[in-house]
Each structure stands twice: as structure tokens, then as C-alpha cells.
Design a protein around this motif. Structure first.
Motif, PDB file in Angstrom:
ATOM      1  N   THR A 245      46.642  -6.225 -12.455  1.00 33.56           N
ATOM      2  CA  THR A 245      45.960  -7.434 -12.903  1.00 33.56           C
ATOM      3  C   THR A 245      44.518  -7.097 -13.224  1.00 33.56           C
ATOM      4  O   THR A 245      43.984  -6.092 -12.741  1.00 33.56           O
ATOM      5  CB  THR A 245      46.072  -8.548 -11.845  1.00 33.56           C
ATOM      6  N   THR A 292      53.473 -15.193 -11.269  1.00 31.39           N
ATOM      7  CA  THR A 292      54.247 -16.435 -11.114  1.00 31.39           C
ATOM      8  C   THR A 292      55.727 -16.146 -11.315  1.00 31.39           C
ATOM      9  O   THR A 292      56.583 -16.673 -10.603  1.00 31.39           O
ATOM     10  CB  THR A 292      53.752 -17.507 -12.109  1.00 31.39           C
ATOM     11  N   VAL A 367      50.481 -24.342 -12.849  1.00 27.40           N
ATOM     12  CA  VAL A 367      49.920 -23.135 -12.236  1.00 27.40           C
ATOM     13  C   VAL A 367      49.065 -22.364 -13.223  1.00 27.40           C
ATOM     14  O   VAL A 367      49.284 -22.460 -14.421  1.00 27.40           O
ATOM     15  CB  VAL A 367      51.058 -22.207 -11.723  1.00 27.40           C
ATOM     16  N   GLY A 368      48.120 -21.627 -12.690  1.00 28.80           N
ATOM     17  CA  GLY A 368      47.446 -20.602 -13.476  1.00 28.80           C
ATOM     18  C   GLY A 368      46.054 -20.909 -13.956  1.00 28.80           C
ATOM     19  O   GLY A 368      45.290 -20.004 -14.278  1.00 28.80           O
ATOM     20  N   GLU A 369      45.700 -22.175 -14.051  1.00 32.97           N
ATOM     21  CA  GLU A 369      44.381 -22.554 -14.554  1.00 32.97           C
ATOM     22  C   GLU A 369      44.180 -24.021 -14.201  1.00 32.97           C
ATOM     23  O   GLU A 369      45.146 -24.723 -13.873  1.00 32.97           O
ATOM     24  CB  GLU A 369      44.309 -22.350 -16.073  1.00 32.97           C
ATOM     25  N   PRO A 370      42.931 -24.474 -14.260  1.00 29.81           N
ATOM     26  CA  PRO A 370      42.698 -25.881 -13.937  1.00 29.81           C
ATOM     27  C   PRO A 370      43.419 -26.790 -14.938  1.00 29.81           C
ATOM     28  O   PRO A 370      43.536 -26.454 -16.118  1.00 29.81           O
ATOM     29  CB  PRO A 370      41.178 -26.032 -14.071  1.00 29.81           C
ATOM     30  N   ASP A 392      49.910 -29.230  -8.356  1.00 35.20           N
ATOM     31  CA  ASP A 392      48.968 -28.356  -9.059  1.00 35.20           C
ATOM     32  C   ASP A 392      48.710 -27.222  -8.074  1.00 35.20           C
ATOM     33  O   ASP A 392      48.053 -27.404  -7.062  1.00 35.20           O
ATOM     34  CB  ASP A 392      47.712 -29.173  -9.367  1.00 35.20           C
ATOM     35  N   THR A 393      49.289 -26.051  -8.360  1.00 37.97           N
ATOM     36  CA  THR A 393      49.321 -24.986  -7.352  1.00 37.97           C
ATOM     37  C   THR A 393      48.272 -23.922  -7.647  1.00 37.97           C
ATOM     38  O   THR A 393      48.279 -23.312  -8.711  1.00 37.97           O
ATOM     39  CB  THR A 393      50.718 -24.338  -7.349  1.00 37.97           C
ATOM     40  N   TRP A 395      46.734 -20.305  -6.737  1.00 39.46           N
ATOM     41  CA  TRP A 395      46.954 -19.030  -6.062  1.00 39.46           C
ATOM     42  C   TRP A 395      46.630 -17.904  -7.019  1.00 39.46           C
ATOM     43  O   TRP A 395      46.152 -18.149  -8.123  1.00 39.46           O
ATOM     44  CB  TRP A 395      48.367 -18.954  -5.486  1.00 39.46           C
ATOM     45  N   GLN A 396      46.879 -16.678  -6.607  1.00 44.03           N
ATOM     46  CA  GLN A 396      46.483 -15.510  -7.398  1.00 44.03           C
ATOM     47  C   GLN A 396      47.509 -14.396  -7.239  1.00 44.03           C
ATOM     48  O   GLN A 396      48.258 -14.385  -6.259  1.00 44.03           O
ATOM     49  CB  GLN A 396      45.160 -14.943  -6.883  1.00 44.03           C
ATOM     50  N   GLU A 398      46.925 -11.650  -6.111  1.00 50.95           N
ATOM     51  CA  GLU A 398      46.628 -11.045  -4.811  1.00 50.95           C
ATOM     52  C   GLU A 398      47.168 -11.854  -3.633  1.00 50.95           C
ATOM     53  O   GLU A 398      47.448 -11.288  -2.576  1.00 50.95           O
ATOM     54  CB  GLU A 398      45.103 -10.923  -4.632  1.00 50.95           C
ATOM     55  N   ASP A 483      36.784 -17.336  -7.394  1.00 47.40           N
ATOM     56  CA  ASP A 483      36.834 -18.684  -7.983  1.00 47.40           C
ATOM     57  C   ASP A 483      35.745 -19.587  -7.406  1.00 47.40           C
ATOM     58  O   ASP A 483      35.393 -19.482  -6.235  1.00 47.40           O
ATOM     59  CB  ASP A 483      38.183 -19.352  -7.667  1.00 47.40           C
ATOM     60  N   LEU A 495      39.401 -26.888  -8.066  1.00 45.19           N
ATOM     61  CA  LEU A 495      39.098 -25.548  -8.550  1.00 45.19           C
ATOM     62  C   LEU A 495      38.220 -25.664  -9.790  1.00 45.19           C
ATOM     63  O   LEU A 495      38.547 -26.421 -10.702  1.00 45.19           O
ATOM     64  CB  LEU A 495      40.395 -24.813  -8.886  1.00 45.19           C
ATOM     65  N   ARG A 498      36.456 -19.493 -12.792  1.00 45.04           N
ATOM     66  CA  ARG A 498      36.096 -18.202 -12.209  1.00 45.04           C
ATOM     67  C   ARG A 498      34.586 -18.081 -12.024  1.00 45.04           C
ATOM     68  O   ARG A 498      33.804 -18.502 -12.869  1.00 45.04           O
ATOM     69  CB  ARG A 498      36.577 -17.058 -13.108  1.00 45.04           C
ATOM     70  N   ARG A 509      45.090 -13.614 -17.169  1.00 48.83           N
ATOM     71  CA  ARG A 509      43.865 -13.030 -16.639  1.00 48.83           C
ATOM     72  C   ARG A 509      43.407 -11.880 -17.508  1.00 48.83           C
ATOM     73  O   ARG A 509      44.172 -10.951 -17.737  1.00 48.83           O
ATOM     74  CB  ARG A 509      44.190 -12.495 -15.250  1.00 48.83           C
TER      75      ARG A 509
HETATM   76  C1  WTA Z   1      43.317 -19.379 -11.705  1.00 50.67           C
HETATM   77  C2  WTA Z   1      48.130 -16.907 -11.234  1.00 50.67           C
HETATM   78  C3  WTA Z   1      42.870 -23.741 -11.203  1.00 50.67           C
HETATM   79  C4  WTA Z   1      42.212 -19.016 -10.728  1.00 50.67           C
HETATM   80  C5  WTA Z   1      49.033 -17.552 -10.189  1.00 50.67           C
HETATM   81  C6  WTA Z   1      42.781 -17.812 -10.011  1.00 50.67           C
HETATM   82  C7  WTA Z   1      43.951 -21.716 -11.101  1.00 50.67           C
HETATM   83  C8  WTA Z   1      43.504 -17.123 -11.131  1.00 50.67           C
HETATM   84  C9  WTA Z   1      45.111 -22.346 -10.604  1.00 50.67           C
HETATM   85  C10 WTA Z   1      44.609 -16.212 -10.665  1.00 50.67           C
HETATM   86  C11 WTA Z   1      45.083 -23.769 -10.458  1.00 50.67           C
HETATM   87  C12 WTA Z   1      45.460 -20.214 -10.719  1.00 50.67           C
HETATM   88  N1  WTA Z   1      43.943 -24.416 -10.759  1.00 50.67           N
HETATM   89  N2  WTA Z   1      42.842 -22.416 -11.390  1.00 50.67           N
HETATM   90  N3  WTA Z   1      46.135 -24.462 -10.039  1.00 50.67           N
HETATM   91  N4  WTA Z   1      46.024 -21.386 -10.387  1.00 50.67           N
HETATM   92  N5  WTA Z   1      44.214 -20.405 -11.170  1.00 50.67           N
HETATM   93  O1  WTA Z   1      46.287 -13.689 -10.666  1.00 50.67           O
HETATM   94  O2  WTA Z   1      41.061 -18.679 -11.452  1.00 50.67           O
HETATM   95  O3  WTA Z   1      47.148 -14.563 -12.884  1.00 50.67           O
HETATM   96  O4  WTA Z   1      41.807 -16.989  -9.428  1.00 50.67           O
HETATM   97  O5  WTA Z   1      47.597 -15.736 -10.722  1.00 50.67           O
HETATM   98  O6  WTA Z   1      44.046 -18.187 -11.908  1.00 50.67           O
HETATM   99  O7  WTA Z   1      45.330 -15.713 -11.750  1.00 50.67           O
HETATM  100  P1  WTA Z   1      46.616 -14.840 -11.549  1.00 50.67           P
END
Ligand code: WTA
Length: 639
Positions: A245, A292, A367-370, A392-393, A395-396, A398, A483, A495, A498, A509
Motif C-alpha cells: 500500500t 477491502t 468504505v474507503g473515503e469520507p 460507514d466503515t 479502517w485501513q 494496516e 488521518d 473522519l 488524510r 491510496r
Molecule cells: C480512508 C481502505 C473516511 C482513510 C479500507 C484511511 C476512510 C484510508 C474511510 C485507508 C471512511 C477509509 N471514512 N475515510 N469510512 N475508510 N478511509 O488502506 O483515509 O486503502 O486512512 O483501506 O482510507 O485506505 P486503505
């Protein structure tokens, strides 16, 4: 429209949170016991910061938990319903999947693969992708999946770092009616990599391909192979996978996940968040090339014996109704996607989803962004028909699994569009200022994790120092997520994007440093800086600034074209900037750091606003001058 939505699924299990709060370590031990272990662990957690050992000494196997345990009751139940953009489909039951995984595990063994070896998988979204992953897991090989949109140079970098002995790929994959020739990309990537012994090629599109002495055809290898392969009894800490990543430094980081802790986290969150029942049809649109897909297309649903849809192709091809027609046809009940996809669907117009029967949907996720509140409300009204909770999940890669989310499977909580609600039970998240002090409600700060959690990465592949520096050096004994976030007066987390030099483009990412070094490697470029600016579909798009070498005579439009091509070739199309501006100088602080905020403001046509808060106390006049110079040089070039 209200800003709080009271909607649940009637589940209420307060004991889960209570137990997690009274002793998070024994709480996680209780969750781990829901998986099948060959033998139990000695100690639930050994915490030697920043290294966490969950369930050490416990013996477990991921493929056994994903497949073997379901054979008796669910052998004939569909595990994967594969659908391609062309309309083609395949159904694999738990038994089918189990047989294929056993066979492919034997194939890997016959090619000399043993416990601990790495295998790179570069496949489109086809059932053979999870089959390959689970076959690795079965024999204790470490899979490292590379998203099939990455270029040969990106794959090469990853194969070199992981020293994979085998690469699994296919003759091609489908995307918008075209065939993407994956095998050719692999051929280029492995040139001169002698440690790669074999390339296994799945005959998926039947596109003619050139075979080399290293190549073996999937179909040939699987002929006559035994469908029984004993799963290895692996220590809980045995690496399950590496997933690369982007971070703040140039090279992608190899996030290493273990087995027992990771599976416990994914199993628990999948159940709590999605309230999964035996008759559900789950559909997560993520590509398995990203985390994901690892956690909530492969491991989560299979651990629970759930039926899921797996989709190959573009979400809006052959037309913009593709997702809704799949949901209608297969009676999807749980849908998990990205805000970028939703913004795109929303733009196509309500009449498209409104002309489909989406009545089986009962739970929605992102998932993945705001997610912007207006998009959340559209999802709630038009797709969920005001009856489905939306999770609205946050996570990362990591964290391995969800860390902040509403959990309709165990509790009812009022939903606020744009907030992930609260941390999951058993994790400890807080928002702090620059000095590591918790901020007051509604104040923006850095999101940190204060205690280890089971899905936590073990380390970065082969680089413990980088693991310490990247995540554990900014705040003492706490994991730094990168974040921004705030917690409101009700304890809800919001959230805020970044805080570091990582971009989120359409939920993917991308590291600014990676992109900048790619641009600088163009022969005419002296320096470069990139930043993200808001975009109403992709969330963020990339704007690149470059300073050309003094004596360049070439037409700047041609150089732009070459840079675009270079990025596609070196990284992949997902990293393509929206615009490239040539400038005379880049704005930097005295310590040489690029002032991205200024670049963003300029790219956005904004005034610079309050610059006194800029990091490392850059003098206001210095910033102002840099800003004016930049603006001037852009205008000059554009005239
Ligand atoms: C962002 C994806 C807002 C955040 C699972 C995080 C989110 C990065 C959300 C991780 C959310 C993930 N709301 N921002 N529900 N979910 N992010 O590693 O900036 O591809 O640090 O994992 O996505 O991206 P990654």
C-alpha cells in the motif's frame, strides 16, 4: 430532511460492549474461540510495543476456517456467484470451492512451494483469485495480491520486495468490453527476476498468448490432481499475506498480516457490521487487489459461510444500471461499496435504480473515503428506500478490518450521515493534538489507536524499522493512522481526510512521493509536487506541478503527454493526474518541505486564507511570495 436517522435491525446485545470494556484482551480471546483452532494458544496477547502477538502458540488454518468447516452443512450452498460485465456467470458452492482450493494447493506443492514461500497473484476478479489465495493459506504460503490495474513496473517492485517464487496470472481480464492483457504485463515485470521459478497462467479470456519456459497453464496443472490436501497447522502469527500500500515515502509498503488475530478481527467485524444470516446474499464491489477485497470479499464472507456476488468489470458497463440489475437478479440483501461509486450512480439519475426491484436490500455500507452527507441521504432514500441502515466503515490496510462503524448486527445506534459512529468493541481510538493530548469535542486532531487490536499488521515485510517509524514514532506507544478526525459531543467520530502525504483518489491510496518521483524521472523534469483537490465524483483528483530543466526546448504539451504516459506505465492509470502545471519554482518551507496546502489552494482557485498555521512556522511573507510566484508562473505558462 433530518440529520439523525434512527434505524436498526432489532438486534441488541449490550453484553458485547460491556465485556470489551471490562477486559479487552479476554474479550478478544472469546471472539477468537468462535473460529476453529487445531490447538489453543498459550497467551492471548503479548504486547511488546510496537509488536503485538495475538494468540501465539495457537494452531489454525485460514482455508480450513473458510471452507472445511462448512462442508458438512453448507457444501451445496453457493459460496461465490461470479458475474461478469458481459453477463456471463458461474456459481461455485462451498464444496466446489473446497475442491478447487485443495487441488490448487497440491499444484503449488508440486511446483516446490512450501510454508513461508511468497506467491504473487495478479488476476482479475475471477473465482480463481480467492482459490489461489486460499490454496496459499492452506499450505502456509504467503499470498501477495497485486491489483490488476497496476503496471509492470509496479508489479516488478512488489515481486522483487517479496521475492515471490511463483506468479499467478491470466491471459487477460475484462474491462469495459476490452481485454486487458495481464500476462504480457507479467512477462515484462519478471524479466531478469531469476528467483521467479514459474508463472501460472489461467486461461480466462482465451486470448492468444506467448508461452515461455517458466509458464504453466492453470488448466493443465489442475488435470488429475488430488482434491485432498491436508491444511497446515500454522501458528497464529504465521503470515497470511503481504499487501502493498502507498505511504508517505516513495516505495509502497508491504503490510504483513498474520493468521489468528487477523481472522478473529475479520470474522467478528463481518458478523457485527453486516448482521449476516444464512439466507443473505452479500455483495461487496471492492476489487480483491485492495484490502477491502481481502477482508470482506474473501475472508469475512467465507468464514461465515455466506453467499456472495463477485463481479468482474466496470460498475457502469455495459450501462449505468449494471449494479442494480445484479442486485435485482440475485436478490442481494447486503451491499457494500464506495462513496465514489455512489456519487457516480447518483449522477446518472434516480430513474435508473428506481426502475429496479431492490426490495431484498436490508443493509448498506460504504468504505474507503469520507461520504458526503447528501450522498449518504441519497443512498438511504433511493437505494435503501428508508428501511436499510447504512454503515460507514473506517479502517485501513494496516488495521486488517473495520475499526469504526455502526454495528447493526449487535446494536441499534442512531446514524448521522457522514459519521462512522463509534469504534468497534475492543479497540481504543482517540483524537489528539500535535502533542498527543486528547482534543475537546468537535476539535480536529489526529486519529490514533492506543492499544493493540487483533487485525493489526504484524510489521512491514522485512522492515521493522520502517514499521516503527511510519506508525509508532509520531506519538509514544500509539499507532498513528495518518488521518484527521474529530469526535462530536455525542462521542461520534467524523473522519476528516488524510493528515499526511497520502491521497485518496476514487477511494484508492496513492502516495504523493511515489507519484512525484515518477514525474521527476522524466528526462525534462527537475522537480515536481502533486496534491489532491476535491472532485465531486472521485472525492479527490490529482493535480501535478512540475519544474522543467532550464534548457528544455521541447513543446510543453508534448512533455505533458509524455508524463501522463509515464505515470500510466510506471504506476497505473489510477494515478493519472487531472492536470499538470509547469511552474518556475515550487513553494517550500525553509526546511525544504513542499507547501501542499498552497498548491491545493492554487489548484482550487482559492485565496490562500490563513497561512499563519502552516506547519513548521513558515514566515508569512515567504509563503506569500512563494504563492504569488507560483500563480504568476502558472499564468505565464497558460497564456
Ligand atoms: C480512508 C481502505 C473516511 C482513510 C479500507 C484511511 C476512510 C484510508 C474511510 C485507508 C471512511 C477509509 N471514512 N475515510 N469510512 N475508510 N478511509 O488502506 O483515509 O486503502 O486512512 O483501506 O482510507 O485506505 P486503505
Amino acid at each position: 430532511m433530518p440529520n439523525i436517522f434512527n434505524i436498526g435491525l432489532g438486534n441488541d446485545n449490550p453484553a458485547i460492549r460491556e465485556n470489551a470494556e471490562s477486559d479487552y484482551i479476554s474479550f478478544w480471546a472469546d471472539q477468537a474461540k468462535k473460529l476453529s483452532w487445531f490447538s489453543s494458544w498459550e497467551k492471548t496477547l503479548q504486547w511488546n510495543p510496537p509488536f503485538a502477538k495475538w494468540f501465539e502458540g495457537g494452531l489454525i488454518n485460514a482455508s480450513f476456517n473458510a471452507l472445511d468447516i462448512h462442508q458438512k452443512d453448507k457444501g451445496k450452498k453457493p459460496a461465490i456467484i461470479w458475474v461478469a460485465e458481459s453477463g456471463e456467470s458461474r456459481i461455485l458452492t462451498f464444496e466446489d470451492l473446497w475442491i478447487e482450493v485443495n487441488k490448487f494447493a497440491n499444484v503449488l506443492k508440486s511446483l516446490g512451494i512450501t510454508k513461508g514461500d511468497r506467491i504473487t497473484i495478479y488476476l482479475p476478479m475471477v473465482p480463481e483469485l480467492p482459490i489461489s489465495m486460499l490454496a496459499c493459506a492452506r499450505i502456509g504460503a504467503i499470498h501477495t495480491v497485486v491489483f490488476s490495474g497496476f503496471s509492470s513496473i509496479s508489479i516488478k517492485e512488489r515481486i522483487e520486495d517479496s521475492k515471490s517464487k511463483i506468479v499467478v496470472t491470466s491471459d487477460g481480464g475484462y474491462r469495459r468490453g476490452q481485454i486487458v492483457k495481464l500476462k504480457e504485463v507479467v512477462d515484462e515485470a519478471i524479466q531478469n527476476l531469476d528467483f521467479v521459478k514459474n508463472v501460472i497462467v489461467l486461461e480466462h479470456t482465451k486470448e492468444p498468448i506467448q508461452l515461455t519456459s517458466k509458464d504453466k497453464l492453470w488448466g493443465e496443472l489442475m488435470k488429475g490432481v488430488s482434491s485432498e490436501c491436508e491444511p497446515e497447522k500454522l501458528d497464529s502469527l504465521h503470515p497470511l499475506y503481504i499487501l502493498y500500500t502507498s505511504g508517505t515515502t516513495g516505495k509502497p509498503k508491504g503490510v504483513l498480516h498474520g493468521t489468528g488475530g487477523y481472522l478473529t478481527h475479520v470474522h467478528s467485524t463481518f458478523g457485527w457490521a453486516f448482521d449476516i444470516k444464512d439466507d443473505d446474499v452479500f455483495f461487496c464491489t471492492a476489487d480483491i487487489g485492495w484490502v477491502t477485497g481481502h477482508s470482506y470479499v474473501v475472508y469475512g464472507p467465507l468464514l461465515h459461510g455466506a453467499t456472495e456476488i463477485m463481479y468482474e468489470g466496470a460498475p457502469d458497463y455495459p450501462d449505468s444500471s449494471k449494479m442494480w440489475s445484479i442486485i435485482q437478479k440475485y436478490k442481494v440483501s447486503i451491499f457494500y461499496t464506495t462513496p465514489t461509486a455512489l456519487r457516480m450512480f447518483m449522477k446518472f439519475g434516480d430513474h435508473i435504480p428506481n426502475s429496479f426491484d431492490l426490495s431484498n436490500l436490508r443493509l448498506l455500507g460504504t468504505v474507503g473515503e469520507p461520504i458526503n452527507p447528501e450522498v449518504w441521504k441519497w443512498y438511504y432514500m433511493i437505494i435503501g428506500k428508508e428501511k436499510c441502515p447504512i454503515i460507514d466503515t473506517w479502517w485501513q490496510t494496516e488495521t486488517g478490518g473495520m475499526m469504526i462503524s455502526a454495528l447493526p448486527g449487535i446494536e441499534t445506534i442512531s446514524l448521522k450521515p457522514g459519521s462512522g459512529t463509534r469504534p468497534i468493541p475492543g479497540v481504543h481510538i482517540s483524537v489528539v493534538d500535535e502533542n498527543g493530548i486528547e482534543v475537546t469535542p468537535n476539535t480536529k486532531g489526529y486519529l490514533i489507536i492506543k492499544k493493540p487490536w487483533p487485525g493489526m499488521l504484524l510489521t512491514l515485510w522485512g522492515d521493522d524499522e520502517k514499521f516503527k517509524n511510519a506508525y509508532w514514532s509520531k506519538f509514544p506507544n500509539a499507532y498513528y493512522s495518518g488521518d484527521y478526525a474529530k469526535i462530536d459531543q455525542d462521542g461520534y467520530f467524523w473522519l476528516l481526510g488524510r493528515a499526511d502525504d497520502v491521497l485518496k483518489i476514487a477511494g484508492h491510496r496513492i502516495g504523493t512521493a511515489e507519484l512525484e518521483s515518477c514525474i521527476v524521472s522524466h528526462e525534462d523534469v527537475a522537480e515536481s509536487a502533486v496534491c489532491g483537490i476535491p472532485d465531486n465524483v472521485k472525492g479527490e483528483v490529482i493535480i501535478a506541478f512540475a519544474v522543467l530543466l532550464d534548457n528544455v526546448k521541447k513543446n510543453s504539451e508534448l512533455i505533458k503527454k509524455e508524463i501522463f504516459e509515464k505515470i500510466r506505465k510506471d504506476i497505473g492509470p489510477i494515478a493519472t493526474p487531472k492536470q499538470i502545471h509547469f511552474v518556475k519554482k515550487l513553494p517550500k518551507t525553509r526546511s525544504g518541505k513542499i507547501m501542499r496546502r498552497l498548491l491545493k489552494a492554487i489548484a482550487n482557485n482559492e485565496t490562500i486564507g490563513d497561512i499563519s498555521t502552516l506547519e513548521d512556522g513558515a514566515a508569512v511573507t515567504e509563503v506569500q511570495t512563494a504563492f504569488n510566484n507560483l500563480l504568476e508562473s502558472i499564468n505565464e505558462k497558460n497564456n
